[in-house]
Structure formats: C-alpha cells, structure tokens
Scaffold this active site. Structure first.
Site, PDB file in Angstrom:
ATOM      1  N   ASP A   1      95.180 -50.816  83.405  1.00 17.26           N
ATOM      2  CA  ASP A   1      96.066 -50.068  82.514  1.00 17.26           C
ATOM      3  C   ASP A   1      96.200 -50.590  81.087  1.00 17.26           C
ATOM      4  O   ASP A   1      95.824 -49.919  80.140  1.00 17.26           O
ATOM      5  CB  ASP A   1      97.458 -49.981  83.141  1.00 17.26           C
ATOM      6  CG  ASP A   1      97.471 -49.087  84.368  1.00 17.26           C
ATOM      7  OD1 ASP A   1      96.426 -48.965  85.005  1.00 17.26           O
ATOM      8  OD2 ASP A   1      98.513 -48.529  84.690  1.00 17.26           O
TER       9      ASP A   1
ATOM     10  N   SER B   1     104.085 -44.026  85.888  1.00 14.94           N
ATOM     11  CA  SER B   1     102.723 -44.343  86.266  1.00 14.94           C
ATOM     12  C   SER B   1     101.887 -43.079  86.214  1.00 14.94           C
ATOM     13  O   SER B   1     102.393 -41.971  86.397  1.00 14.94           O
ATOM     14  CB  SER B   1     102.707 -44.912  87.685  1.00 14.94           C
ATOM     15  OG  SER B   1     101.398 -44.930  88.206  1.00 14.94           O
TER      16      SER B   1
END
Length: 553
Positions: A120, A468
């Site tokens: 990420d 997320s």
C-alpha cells in the site's frame, strides 16, 4: 554522471577505497550507479519474495552495463496493522519511505533508480521519491497474490475480514472461520482483489512509470521474474537517453491514470495517493478532477471487493494495457505521454486486445455508466469526501438516517460487534483524520464487520479517516476538513439526521446553520493522546486528506 561526484579524480581515492572494501572493482565503479531499492521484509506477504525480484533487476542492470547498488526501505502490512495502534503508522510511513530513498540517493550520488515495490504505502512513497529526485527511474512491483478457494468459490482478504462479522452474527462456526482463514491467502503477493496495493500498481503502470504488465502479472508467475529483468534492461536505456520521471509523467498522464482508476473501480485510497504523487511532481490534481473523470468514464471491470473478479482474471483478460486500449479507442485517455518503455502510451497499445469481454467490458456495455469513485460534498464535507460507488448496493445510493457518533475506530468497532448498531443508522467515526488519528487509519474492521453481518445494505459509515481498498458498502471516507481541524464532522451529535445522495454527490448534515454555530462556539477538540514522538511530528506537518495528506511547508 551524478556519481562522478563520488568516484572521479584523485580527491575521490578515499571514496573508491571504501567501495573496494565492499568487493567492487574499478571497472564496476566506473559504470552508472543504479540504486535498486528493495523493501523486502519477512512480515509482509506482498514483500516476502522481493529478494527474488530484486535479483532479477540487478542481473539485468549488470548485464546492460550498470552498477546495481541495492538498499532497503521499510514497509507496513496494512492487513496485519489493521484494527489496532499499528494502523496509525501506515500512512505516515509513505513520507518516511520517500525521505529515506532521497537520503540514500543524494548521499551516495546515484545516477538512476529501480524501485521494487508491492504494497500500500510503499508504492506511492517510492513514486513520490522518483518525482522528487527526478533521475531516471523504473518501478517494478512484486505482483498480486492468487485468489484462494474456499467452499468452491474464489476468496481474498476481504472475505476473511467479513467472515469475522459473520462469526459474531452467528452465521459462521469457528471451524468454518478457520477453514477460510487457512485458504484465503494462498501465495505471496499483494492481496488478490482490487484493493489499494493492486490499484496503485495499476496506477503506476497507467502513469507510465512501470512496464506493461506491472499491475497484474501474478507474483508466482515466471512472467513476473522476466518483467523484473526487463525493468533492469529498461533503466539502462533511460540512463543512456537521460529520460527522467518528469519527462514521462505529465498532467495528461495523471488524467490517464484517474480514468483507468474509474474504469477499474479502484480503491478510494487513490484519491489520497495520486494527488500526493502529483504534488511531488509539481502537477495540480484535485478531487474535482476525480469527479469529472467519474462522470464521463464508465466502470468496465467488476473487481473484488465490489465484484467477483480478481487480479489474475484481469491479467488473463489482457491486464491494464487492455483496459487502456478500450479507453483510448473511446477517446477517454490521451495516447501521447511518454512511458518507461521509451514509447508513448499509444505506441505501447498497438496490437493490444481484450481476451474476456466479461472481465473488461466494452464501453457501451459497462458494469456502471459512471466510474468507480464519487466525490461527495456538502455541509458535512465542504472540501470533499470519497466513496467507492461501484461497491455500494443500489439501495444505499440514497440514504437518510440517524447519526451514531464515535470518536475513535475502537469505540465504533466495539459497538458494531456488540450488535448496538441498528438498520438505517449512519455510523460516524471521527478524530481519525491525518492530524486527529494521527495517521488517518483505514476502517476495514468496521466496514467488514457490517458487511459480514449483512448490514452493508442498511447501514452507512462516514469517517474523516479512510477505508481499505477491501472495504465495500456505503462507506464514505476522507471527510474534509477533518474533526481535529474543526470540520463540521466534529459538530455531529448522536441522533442528528445525515442525508447521503451519491448520485447527486451530496453529503448533508440536516442541522440548521444557527445550531451548528452554537455547537462550534462550545466545541473543544477531542484529545488524541499518543506516546509516539514520530506520530506527533507527523501530526504537526500533515495536511488535509483532500490534499493527499502531504506535508505542509
């Protein structure tokens, strides 16, 4: 070469001597110095195999006349950091990664970079460093994880998080939970859905900073190793021609990436990271540009968590290049920007075709007429908020309900798991923004618990934190200004009516302006106590989520 500052002339004899202490020869030292940044660690499943990728890059750099110099950076696994203090450190790691790469490059006068990445915050952190340094650079990801199989169905990380909610709701036994736990993540690589890591790896490919295939070739495929070697070969071409990131990535490149994002239905975190990348490149990119792209770009890929397809399916259908070919044919992206192949976008796409029209639909038959993300504004989010509209059930595109207010993720999760949230509620989680958290935590726990309980079609969730890429449902994040900065989300009280209208792009707190002014006069920010000096430093300089949560001057 930049490296001449550290290796050329009699006054650099001490420098050469130190390099020779590492076993390097004069003829190696005389080559272009190519930094190969390897964020391998033994914690992140998306990074445990990056030594293999790095060795492929280094071998090719060496074969084509470069001097590969490997060095590491840190990385956080968002899944393992989720639902506890660890998530406060995830987004802040992005700037730390950027800074650490700059330190290594400038301190050692490196000529070029190959940035090996996968998960990420590591991806945008590295890309921001590429723009900041502006030396020849190629990015290469470690590739996506394969989907698991449980009960005859493909599964990924979102399924195991949602399974926790099912277990709490009594819809799943401990044995069933263990079965999905053991099968959800079957290989190394970035988690198999169109979550943040895979979305960002696709964005880097769309921007032209990575080779075709970067976003979708699975981690365990031999084609990934071949791509690593190609990255090493191409960096030497870029060094020879002195082609740099700012020669490649322009405002048109960012517009292309946003359009691809809308077509893919990517993570809401792109609305945080792409503006941060643009900031590092000195190119304006606002949330309004995301909204403009969403209005005109159809959603043609139905990827998990909002759909049933996984990254391996997208790869088999032709990958990011096939999506771009469809968009170029429809006049939705620009073919003129340069890429790290040394060719333009249009040149790269010649001969590219779609192999599965169900995975990458034709523009005239999309999954949704508009793009995956929507930007909502209103008195609750004057600067904007972000929702993955492609992952919202049609029944929740318009919703009005009473606010259930929590000043932390933990408090909200406790209420959800205790079954204290009712159908129709609007859960508000505040003081979790960039400054308020600090760190702007992801809320996969609360959203997944609601989905697992079957409440994603009846309950909305609003936060000044973020979500997320694995989140789905009426989950609206990045509310700006955040509560810690005095945004109106700080003034919401239990039971206030909140009106959500995604088609009209509206997020409204149904409280009169006079009442809000009274509340503001009496407002005192909630205290967010941390014993981390790093997080306190981060809090002191980070800007709004609507600006990419970059650092102010």
């Amino acid at each position: 070469m930049r490296s001449d500052k550290a290796k050329t002339g009699p006054e650099r004899a001490p420098h050469r001597s130190l390099l020779k202490a590492s076993g390097y020869t004069d003829w190696e030292i005389s080559r272009p110095w190519v930094g190969v940044v390897n964020p391998y660690n033994a914690i992140i499943p998306g990074h445990v195999h990056l030594n293999r990728i790095t060795e492929g890059v280094k071998a090719a750099v060496y074969a084509f006349g470069g001097f590969p110099l490997e060095f590491p950076v840190i990385g956080v696994c968002d899944g393992i950091a989720m639902n506890h203090e660890g998530m406060k450190f995830s987004l802040p790691s992005r700037e730390l990664i950027m800074d650490s790469i700059e330190i290594m490059v400038r301190a050692h006068a490196l000529d070029a970079l190959v940035l090996v990445t996968n998960c990420d915050k590591i991806i945008p952190g590295m890309a921001m460093a590429a723009f900041s340094l502006n030396i020849p650079t190629v990015m290469i990801s470690g590739g996506p994880m394969l989907a698991g199989v449980s009960g005859g169905k493909d599964v990924d990380l979102s399924n195991i998080f949602e399974a926790v909610g099912k277990r709490v709701a009594g819809l799943m036994t401990d044995d069933e939970l263990r079965a999905i736990e053991d099968t959800t993540c079957p290989t190394c690589g970035s988690c198999a859905g169109m979550f943040t890591a895979n979305t960002m790896n696709c964005m880097i490919e769309a921007l032209g900073l990575a080779l075709p295939g970067n976003g979708t070739i699975p981690a365990v495929y031999s084609a990934r190793d071949r791509l690593a070697k190609e990255a090493g070969r191409h960096i030497m071409m870029l060094v020879e021609k002195d082609i740099r990131p700012k020669d490649i990535v322009t405002a048109k490149s960012f517009a292309n990436a946003v359009a691809v994002d809308m077509a893919l239905g990517g993570s809401t975190n792109t609305a945080l990271h792409l503006p941060a990348l643009a900031h590092a490149a000195g190119i304006p990119l606002s949330l309004d540009q995301f909204e403009e792209a969403s209005r005109k770009t159809p959603h043609i890929c139905s990827m998990s968590p909002g759909g049933n397809h996984h990254i391996q399916d997208l790869f088999a259908a032709g990958g990011v290049q096939a999506v771009m070919a469809r968009l170029l044919e429809g006049g939705l992206i620009d073919g003129t920007p340069l890429t790290v192949t040394g060719r333009t976008v249009e040149e790269n796409l010649r001969g590219v075709r779609v192999f599965d029209d169900n995975v990458i639909r034709p523009l005239e038959n999309p999954y949704h007429a508009q793009g995956g993300l929507a930007i909502l504004k209103g008195n609750l989010a004057p600067e904007g908020s972000v929702v993955k509209q492609s992952a919202v059930d049609p029944s929740m595109l318009k919703h009005s309900g009473p606010a259930r207010v929590f000043d932390s993720e933990e408090a909200a999760s406790e209420a959800i798991l205790a079954r204290k949230i009712n159908d129709g509620d609007v859960v508000v989680i505040r003081y979790e923004g960039p400054k308020g958290g600090p760190g702007m935590r992801e809320m996969l726990g609360p959203t997944s618990s609601l989905a697992g309980m079957g409440m994603d079609k009846t309950v909305a969730l609003i936060t000044d934190g973020r979500f997320s890429g694995a989140s789905r449902g009426a989950s609206i994040g990045h509310v700006s200004p955040e509560a810690a900065a005095g945004g109106n989300i700080a003034l919401v009280q239990e039971g206030d009516t909140i009106e959500i209208d995604i088609p009209s792009r509206s997020l409204h707190l149904a409280v009169p302006d006079e009442e809000l002014e009274k509340r503001r006069a009496a407002w005192k920010p909630a205290e967010s106590v941390t014993d981390s000096l790093f997080l306190e430093r981060y809090r002191s300089v980070v800007t709004s989520g609507s600006r990419g949560a970059v650092f102010g001057k």
